[in-house]
Design an enzyme around this catalytic site. Structure first.
Site, PDB file in Angstrom:
ATOM      1  N   ASP A   1      -9.567  -9.138   0.166  1.00  0.00           N
ATOM      2  CA  ASP A   1      -8.786  -7.978   0.605  1.00  0.00           C
ATOM      3  C   ASP A   1      -9.297  -7.480   1.955  1.00  0.00           C
ATOM      4  O   ASP A   1     -10.257  -6.722   2.028  1.00  0.00           O
ATOM      5  CB  ASP A   1      -8.879  -6.856  -0.452  1.00  0.00           C
ATOM      6  CG  ASP A   1      -8.032  -5.645  -0.067  1.00  0.00           C
ATOM      7  OD1 ASP A   1      -7.214  -5.767   0.874  1.00  0.00           O
ATOM      8  OD2 ASP A   1      -8.175  -4.590  -0.729  1.00  0.00           O
TER       9      ASP A   1
ATOM     10  N   ARG B   1      -1.591  -2.746  -6.374  1.00  0.00           N
ATOM     11  CA  ARG B   1      -0.482  -2.231  -7.188  1.00  0.00           C
ATOM     12  C   ARG B   1       0.777  -3.066  -6.993  1.00  0.00           C
ATOM     13  O   ARG B   1       1.629  -3.125  -7.870  1.00  0.00           O
ATOM     14  CB  ARG B   1      -0.263  -0.743  -6.879  1.00  0.00           C
ATOM     15  CG  ARG B   1       0.106  -0.437  -5.464  1.00  0.00           C
ATOM     16  CD  ARG B   1      -0.126   1.032  -5.102  1.00  0.00           C
ATOM     17  NE  ARG B   1      -1.553   1.323  -4.895  1.00  0.00           N
ATOM     18  CZ  ARG B   1      -2.030   2.523  -4.611  1.00  0.00           C
ATOM     19  NH1 ARG B   1      -1.220   3.568  -4.501  1.00  0.00           N
ATOM     20  NH2 ARG B   1      -3.323   2.704  -4.442  1.00  0.00           N
TER      21      ARG B   1
ATOM     22  N   GLU C   1      -2.557  -2.904  -1.845  1.00  0.00           N
ATOM     23  CA  GLU C   1      -1.873  -4.154  -2.198  1.00  0.00           C
ATOM     24  C   GLU C   1      -1.979  -4.494  -3.679  1.00  0.00           C
ATOM     25  O   GLU C   1      -1.121  -5.181  -4.222  1.00  0.00           O
ATOM     26  CB  GLU C   1      -2.434  -5.301  -1.351  1.00  0.00           C
ATOM     27  CG  GLU C   1      -3.725  -5.955  -1.892  1.00  0.00           C
ATOM     28  CD  GLU C   1      -4.929  -5.021  -1.924  1.00  0.00           C
ATOM     29  OE1 GLU C   1      -4.922  -4.006  -1.208  1.00  0.00           O
ATOM     30  OE2 GLU C   1      -5.876  -5.295  -2.691  1.00  0.00           O
TER      31      GLU C   1
ATOM     32  N   ASP D   1     -12.366  -8.665  -5.021  1.00  0.00           N
ATOM     33  CA  ASP D   1     -11.111  -8.000  -5.374  1.00  0.00           C
ATOM     34  C   ASP D   1     -10.257  -8.801  -6.360  1.00  0.00           C
ATOM     35  O   ASP D   1      -9.146  -8.391  -6.691  1.00  0.00           O
ATOM     36  CB  ASP D   1     -10.324  -7.682  -4.094  1.00  0.00           C
ATOM     37  CG  ASP D   1      -9.548  -6.381  -4.177  1.00  0.00           C
ATOM     38  OD1 ASP D   1      -9.882  -5.548  -5.039  1.00  0.00           O
ATOM     39  OD2 ASP D   1      -8.595  -6.213  -3.398  1.00  0.00           O
TER      40      ASP D   1
ATOM     41  N   LYS E   1      -9.063  -2.948   6.994  1.00  0.00           N
ATOM     42  CA  LYS E   1     -10.236  -2.146   6.610  1.00  0.00           C
ATOM     43  C   LYS E   1     -11.230  -2.139   7.766  1.00  0.00           C
ATOM     44  O   LYS E   1     -11.407  -3.156   8.436  1.00  0.00           O
ATOM     45  CB  LYS E   1     -10.927  -2.771   5.388  1.00  0.00           C
ATOM     46  CG  LYS E   1     -10.202  -2.585   4.077  1.00  0.00           C
ATOM     47  CD  LYS E   1     -10.986  -3.240   2.942  1.00  0.00           C
ATOM     48  CE  LYS E   1     -10.220  -3.201   1.633  1.00  0.00           C
ATOM     49  NZ  LYS E   1      -9.982  -1.850   1.109  1.00  0.00           N
TER      50      LYS E   1
HETATM   51  N1  BES Z   1      -9.529  -3.345  -3.283  1.00  0.00           N
HETATM   52  C1  BES Z   1      -9.403  -2.007  -2.824  1.00  0.00           C
HETATM   53  C2  BES Z   1     -10.154  -1.009  -3.704  1.00  0.00           C
HETATM   54  C3  BES Z   1     -11.658  -1.144  -3.778  1.00  0.00           C
HETATM   55  C4  BES Z   1     -12.454  -0.287  -3.056  1.00  0.00           C
HETATM   56  C5  BES Z   1     -12.245  -2.040  -4.625  1.00  0.00           C
HETATM   57  C6  BES Z   1     -13.831  -0.378  -3.154  1.00  0.00           C
HETATM   58  C7  BES Z   1     -13.629  -2.146  -4.722  1.00  0.00           C
HETATM   59  C8  BES Z   1     -14.416  -1.301  -3.993  1.00  0.00           C
HETATM   60  C9  BES Z   1      -7.936  -1.608  -2.803  1.00  0.00           C
HETATM   61  O1  BES Z   1      -7.036  -2.627  -2.553  1.00  0.00           O
HETATM   62  C10 BES Z   1      -7.739  -0.601  -1.730  1.00  0.00           C
HETATM   63  O2  BES Z   1      -7.925  -0.951  -0.593  1.00  0.00           O
HETATM   64  N2  BES Z   1      -7.355   0.620  -2.105  1.00  0.00           N
HETATM   65  C11 BES Z   1      -7.125   1.663  -1.170  1.00  0.00           C
HETATM   66  C12 BES Z   1      -5.823   2.331  -1.526  1.00  0.00           C
HETATM   67  C13 BES Z   1      -5.338   3.320  -0.502  1.00  0.00           C
HETATM   68  C14 BES Z   1      -4.963   2.591   0.774  1.00  0.00           C
HETATM   69  C15 BES Z   1      -4.141   4.056  -1.061  1.00  0.00           C
HETATM   70  C16 BES Z   1      -8.284   2.640  -1.279  1.00  0.00           C
HETATM   71  O3  BES Z   1      -8.767   2.873  -2.390  1.00  0.00           O
HETATM   72  O4  BES Z   1      -8.734   3.125  -0.247  1.00  0.00           O
HETATM   73 ZN    ZN Z   2      -7.654  -4.504  -3.080  1.00  0.00          ZN
HETATM   74 MN    MN Z   3      -6.746  -2.980  -0.474  1.00  0.00          MN
END
Ligand code: BES
Ligand code: ZN
Ligand code: MN
Length: 506
Positions: A273, A354, A352, A291, A280
């Site tokens: 991811d 969801r 992504e 992920d 990111k």
């Molecule tokens: N894979 C990440 C969530 C994650 C964060 C997993 C830290 C493990 C450790 C997920 O896909 C993500 O990026 N979520 C975002 C959602 C937001 C953009 C609404 C998040 O949590 O910041």
């Molecule tokens: Zn993710």
């Molecule tokens: Mn993500």
């Protein structure tokens, strides 16, 4: 893989590299735990005093090595802390045994065989010790020169003999078989999580599932990018659109001929991811190979259910894609048509998980299972809320959420029930599509859960496990948990399958 057996031999005569005994934290210093009587006797009953002299207290995870008493074939005794001594007439909890066995197994890396003389009061205790030992003995060295024997590593403990059980007793045998199957599959999930994302692409993961399916009598169906396009899986395709490694949806079916209940497990399998176009920042993507931990957990649990021959049907869905930015990537502002027919405005390509889960949840719902459980490293918000060792549980049914929470407690996984407040839904209203993939920032873990809920078929009990915190351990190892991929949720899923088979769930 570490071998696990039950033994009734006397500790003194066993040829091994070490004998593991338990030490608890008593009111007045360390107390030798049951199971180690013969060892203590060989020290003239002075083991507790010796340990105290060496500075041991019996605290959880503490490991003290001392020379074995004369007359013992094994050269070393390893005293492992069990934490507070239980109250009178109470046994050590299964989780304290599991953790202690894990700490001991880690401390014994580089040795070949160890005898575990920890307190065993019933088959479940033997199972917990076996599980802890096999999980603690895990190491991932596939990418190291000379494997685990290289300068950076020691080979994991190869053989574990458990004392205190009854090797001919059916219940003890079953407990050891269960511990072996669960721990081996959980360790396999850890391997998948730890495998770098340049090697574990969606297609590579699917191929591994196919091979395992053949070995364990599962039916495995793989939707490649063409089949996904034909079937209208817009969520999975949209997330995978920016990657050179095409997405996959894998369906693993385990069917017991006498099963009258059907569970579906759905796993988020983002093999990497990057965030996509909503990239990111540095510092947030170094560990994002983790992920796909949800998909790894689902895969491991389905295989474990098959190995245990549970009288239940279990279908595992692995939603596999790599989230990358490129000229073909989904942009913030794009609208995807999901497998369910709903349209989603993608406001943030980093939300992504969801999207791939929405498609897989709808596919799982089409079979009308008795319940669906999804597992996902879904939100950073859940990590902020619950920390690094606890996963959140959301559900569309309070009783089912409680049942999942209790199953997790039973197997020693930390989790906590979280709500799905309806008022957060309107934050995902989109002027263009049926729903947006982002809503309010506050309560982000719950917002993600509410999004998923829209893709669960009417009337099906569903729970969502957000394992973003516990899936990947960036800190030091502890108990039976190594650094890196942990295998979070595997044991909870296996327990849910067992409870369903026994008719004790739903
Ligand atoms: N894979 C990440 C969530 C994650 C964060 C997993 C830290 C493990 C450790 C997920 O896909 C993500 O990026 N979520 C975002 C959602 C937001 C953009 C609404 C998040 O949590 O910041
Ligand atoms: Zn993710
Ligand atoms: Mn993500």
């Amino acid at each position: 893989m570490t071998a696990l057996t039950l033994s009734t031999a006397a500790a003194a005569g066993l040829r091994a590299d070490a004998i593991v005994v338990g030490v608890a934290k008593g009111a007045e210093g360390p107390v030798v735990a049951p199971g180690a009587e013969a060892v203590d006797k060989a020290y003239d009953g002075r083991l507790a005093a010796i340990l105290e002299t060496l500075g041991a207290s019996g605290a959880e995870g503490e490991v003290t090595k001392l020379p074995a008493p004369s007359g013992f074939k094994a050269p070393v005794v390893v005293a492992v802390g069990l934490g507070a001594e239980p109250e009178k007439d109470r046994a050590f909890t299964a989780e304290s045994l599991r953790r202690a066995a894990g700490s001991a197994a880690r401390a014994l890396a580089g040795s070949k065989k160890a005898v575990f003389a920890l307190p065993v009061s019933d088959p479940a205790d033997a199972g917990a010790i076996g599980e802890g030992a096999l999980l603690g003995a895990y190491s991932f060295d596939a990418y190291k020169e000379n494997g685990s024997n290289g300068k950076n590593g020691k080979a994991p403990l190869a053989e574990v003999a458990l004392l205190g059980g009854k090797p001919r007793d059916k219940a003890y045998k079953a407990a050891v078989e269960r511990a072996t199957a669960v721990a081996e599959e959980l360790n396999r999930a850890r391997d998948l999580i730890n495998t770098p994302p340049n090697d574990l692409t969606p297609a590579a993961f699917a191929a591994i599932a196919q091979t395992a399916g053949k070995e364990h009598g599962l039916k495995v169906q793989v939707h490649d990018e063409k089949a996904l396009a034909k079937g209208g899986y817009g969520g999975i395709l949209g997330v995978g659109a920016g990657s050179a490694a095409a997405p996959r949806l894998v369906k693993l079916s385990y069917r017991h001929p006498k099963a009258d209940k059907h569970l579906a497990f759905v796993g988020k399998g983002i093999t990497y991811d990057s965030g996509g176009i909503s990239l990111k920042p540095a510092g947030h993507n170094e560990t994002m190979k983790c992920d796909m931990s949800g998909a790894a957990a689902v895969f491991a649990a389905v295989v474990a259910a098959a190995r245990l021959g549970l009288e239940v049907s279990v279908t595992g869905w692995l939603a596999l894609a790599e989230n990358m930015p490129s000229g073909s990537a989904t942009r913030p502002g794009d609208v995807l048509r999901m497998y369910s027919g709903k349209t989603v405005e993608v406001l943030n390509t980093d939300a992504e998980g969801r999207l791939v889960l929405g498609d897989a949840l709808w596919a799982a719902s089409e079979e009308n299972p008795d319940a669906i459980v999804d597992v996902a490293t879904l939100t950073g918000a859940m990590v902020l809320a619950l920390g690094n060792r606890t996963f959140g549980i959301m559900a569309n049914d309070d009783a089912f959420r409680t049942a999942v929470h209790e199953a997790a407690e039973e197997v020693g996984e930390d989790s906590w029930p979280m709500p799905l407040p309806e008022h957060l839904r309107k934050g995902m209203d989109s002027p263009t599509a049926d729903i947006a993939n982002m809503g309010e920032r506050m309560g982000g873990g719950l917002v993600a859960g509410l999004f998923l809920k829209e893709f669960v078929g009417e009337g099906i009990a569903w729970a969502h496990l957000d394992i973003a915190g516990p899936a990947f351990n960036e800190q030091g190892p502890f108990g039976y948990t190594p650094k890196g991929g942990t295998g979070s949720a595997v044991r909870t899923l296996v327990r849910l399958a067992e409870l369903t088979a026994a008719g004790d769930l739903g």
